[in-house]
Design a protein around this motif. Sequence first.
Motif, PDB file in Angstrom:
ATOM      1  N   PRO A 173       0.805  -1.218   0.000  1.00  0.00           N
ATOM      2  CA  PRO A 173       0.000   0.000   0.000  1.00  0.00           C
ATOM      3  C   PRO A 173       0.841   1.272   0.000  1.00  0.00           C
ATOM      4  O   PRO A 173       0.455   2.269  -0.605  1.00  0.00           O
ATOM      5  N   VAL A 174       1.994   1.243   0.655  1.00  0.00           N
ATOM      6  CA  VAL A 174       2.856   2.427   0.701  1.00  0.00           C
ATOM      7  C   VAL A 174       3.461   2.679  -0.677  1.00  0.00           C
ATOM      8  O   VAL A 174       3.499   3.819  -1.149  1.00  0.00           O
ATOM      9  N   ALA A 175       3.914   1.613  -1.352  1.00  0.00           N
ATOM     10  CA  ALA A 175       4.467   1.774  -2.695  1.00  0.00           C
ATOM     11  C   ALA A 175       3.391   2.255  -3.661  1.00  0.00           C
ATOM     12  O   ALA A 175       3.647   3.106  -4.512  1.00  0.00           O
ATOM     13  N   ALA A 176       2.185   1.734  -3.527  1.00  0.00           N
ATOM     14  CA  ALA A 176       1.090   2.166  -4.404  1.00  0.00           C
ATOM     15  C   ALA A 176       0.723   3.625  -4.143  1.00  0.00           C
ATOM     16  O   ALA A 176       0.453   4.379  -5.082  1.00  0.00           O
ATOM     17  N   ALA A 177       0.721   4.031  -2.884  1.00  0.00           N
ATOM     18  CA  ALA A 177       0.333   5.404  -2.537  1.00  0.00           C
ATOM     19  C   ALA A 177       1.393   6.423  -2.935  1.00  0.00           C
ATOM     20  O   ALA A 177       1.067   7.549  -3.306  1.00  0.00           O
ATOM     21  N   THR A 178       2.660   6.025  -2.862  1.00  0.00           N
ATOM     22  CA  THR A 178       3.745   6.976  -3.130  1.00  0.00           C
ATOM     23  C   THR A 178       4.344   6.832  -4.517  1.00  0.00           C
ATOM     24  O   THR A 178       5.042   7.730  -4.978  1.00  0.00           O
ATOM     25  N   GLY A 179       4.136   5.665  -5.150  1.00  0.00           N
ATOM     26  CA  GLY A 179       4.740   5.416  -6.450  1.00  0.00           C
ATOM     27  C   GLY A 179       6.207   5.033  -6.364  1.00  0.00           C
ATOM     28  O   GLY A 179       6.891   4.985  -7.377  1.00  0.00           O
ATOM     29  N   LEU A 180       6.690   4.756  -5.176  1.00  0.00           N
ATOM     30  CA  LEU A 180       8.093   4.383  -4.988  1.00  0.00           C
ATOM     31  C   LEU A 180       8.269   2.879  -5.141  1.00  0.00           C
ATOM     32  O   LEU A 180       7.359   2.097  -4.865  1.00  0.00           O
ATOM     33  N   SER A 181       9.457   2.460  -5.540  1.00  0.00           N
ATOM     34  CA  SER A 181       9.777   1.041  -5.614  1.00  0.00           C
ATOM     35  C   SER A 181      10.029   0.508  -4.202  1.00  0.00           C
ATOM     36  O   SER A 181      10.201   1.275  -3.249  1.00  0.00           O
ATOM     37  N   HIS A 182      10.093  -0.818  -4.107  1.00  0.00           N
ATOM     38  CA  HIS A 182      10.366  -1.423  -2.792  1.00  0.00           C
ATOM     39  C   HIS A 182      11.728  -0.982  -2.259  1.00  0.00           C
ATOM     40  O   HIS A 182      11.877  -0.749  -1.059  1.00  0.00           O
ATOM     41  N   GLU A 183      12.699  -0.840  -3.133  1.00  0.00           N
ATOM     42  CA  GLU A 183      14.041  -0.440  -2.699  1.00  0.00           C
ATOM     43  C   GLU A 183      14.015   0.947  -2.062  1.00  0.00           C
ATOM     44  O   GLU A 183      14.710   1.187  -1.075  1.00  0.00           O
ATOM     45  N   LYS A 184      13.235   1.845  -2.612  1.00  0.00           N
ATOM     46  CA  LYS A 184      13.124   3.198  -2.041  1.00  0.00           C
ATOM     47  C   LYS A 184      12.331   3.173  -0.739  1.00  0.00           C
ATOM     48  O   LYS A 184      12.698   3.848   0.227  1.00  0.00           O
ATOM     49  N   VAL A 185      11.242   2.415  -0.719  1.00  0.00           N
ATOM     50  CA  VAL A 185      10.428   2.317   0.498  1.00  0.00           C
ATOM     51  C   VAL A 185      11.239   1.659   1.612  1.00  0.00           C
ATOM     52  O   VAL A 185      11.119   2.032   2.782  1.00  0.00           O
ATOM     53  N   ASN A 186      12.085   0.705   1.245  1.00  0.00           N
ATOM     54  CA  ASN A 186      12.891  -0.013   2.228  1.00  0.00           C
ATOM     55  C   ASN A 186      13.827   0.914   2.990  1.00  0.00           C
ATOM     56  O   ASN A 186      14.111   0.696   4.165  1.00  0.00           O
ATOM     57  N   VAL A 187      14.322   1.949   2.338  1.00  0.00           N
ATOM     58  CA  VAL A 187      15.181   2.933   3.018  1.00  0.00           C
ATOM     59  C   VAL A 187      14.413   3.589   4.158  1.00  0.00           C
ATOM     60  O   VAL A 187      14.914   3.714   5.288  1.00  0.00           O
ATOM     61  N   TYR A 188      13.169   3.978   3.901  1.00  0.00           N
ATOM     62  CA  TYR A 188      12.332   4.592   4.936  1.00  0.00           C
ATOM     63  C   TYR A 188      11.927   3.567   5.999  1.00  0.00           C
ATOM     64  O   TYR A 188      11.815   3.892   7.179  1.00  0.00           O
ATOM     65  N   HIS A 189      11.708   2.342   5.574  1.00  0.00           N
ATOM     66  CA  HIS A 189      11.370   1.259   6.504  1.00  0.00           C
ATOM     67  C   HIS A 189      12.501   1.048   7.513  1.00  0.00           C
ATOM     68  O   HIS A 189      12.259   0.931   8.718  1.00  0.00           O
ATOM     69  N   ARG A 190      13.732   1.014   7.016  1.00  0.00           N
ATOM     70  CA  ARG A 190      14.878   0.834   7.915  1.00  0.00           C
ATOM     71  C   ARG A 190      15.039   2.019   8.856  1.00  0.00           C
ATOM     72  O   ARG A 190      15.311   1.853  10.047  1.00  0.00           O
ATOM     73  N   PHE A 191      14.884   3.223   8.318  1.00  0.00           N
ATOM     74  CA  PHE A 191      15.000   4.422   9.145  1.00  0.00           C
ATOM     75  C   PHE A 191      13.937   4.430  10.242  1.00  0.00           C
ATOM     76  O   PHE A 191      14.244   4.665  11.423  1.00  0.00           O
ATOM     77  N   LEU A 192      12.686   4.158   9.869  1.00  0.00           N
ATOM     78  CA  LEU A 192      11.614   4.159  10.858  1.00  0.00           C
ATOM     79  C   LEU A 192      11.824   3.055  11.886  1.00  0.00           C
ATOM     80  O   LEU A 192      11.525   3.234  13.070  1.00  0.00           O
ATOM     81  N   GLY A 193      12.363   1.923  11.455  1.00  0.00           N
ATOM     82  CA  GLY A 193      12.675   0.847  12.398  1.00  0.00           C
ATOM     83  C   GLY A 193      13.688   1.288  13.437  1.00  0.00           C
ATOM     84  O   GLY A 193      13.563   0.962  14.626  1.00  0.00           O
ATOM     85  N   ARG A 194      14.670   2.051  13.014  1.00  0.00           N
ATOM     86  CA  ARG A 194      15.670   2.570  13.965  1.00  0.00           C
ATOM     87  C   ARG A 194      15.049   3.554  14.943  1.00  0.00           C
ATOM     88  O   ARG A 194      15.378   3.561  16.133  1.00  0.00           O
ATOM     89  N   VAL A 195      14.154   4.393  14.431  1.00  0.00           N
ATOM     90  CA  VAL A 195      13.484   5.372  15.299  1.00  0.00           C
ATOM     91  C   VAL A 195      12.606   4.651  16.328  1.00  0.00           C
ATOM     92  O   VAL A 195      12.643   4.976  17.517  1.00  0.00           O
TER      93      VAL A 195
END
Length: 127
Positions: A48-70
Amino acid sequence: AYTAWLLFLVFRGTGEDYMHLTKAFSHVGVSQMPLQYLMSVKWTALSPVAAATGLSHEKVNVYHRFLGRVVHLFLGIHAVLYLRFFAKMGWLEKRVRDWDVRFGLLAFWTVNFLGVLSLPAVRRRAY
């Protein structure tokens, strides 16, 4: 900027209340978990995040890792602040025997274990 916004939410309205601040770290950290799980979907067609933003999984994964650290940081601060409070009040030995604290410590170490398993060096050796 997103971490600053989350920190604002943590400190907003806490004043000098140590326990309110301690609980706010967990509330704000845990509130990010649904988004964290939504960003973990690998297949772009189902994400749903990739569909909403138009980003690939690789780009979304960067934010996923960052949010996981937070989230990990906020939950770690929550655990440390509670343990510090119990130690300062002289209740640590008694409170560690209570089930709510035991489950909290189990959750804390589970999140730490998950964080260790997500390290690139560990993932390279595992796969």
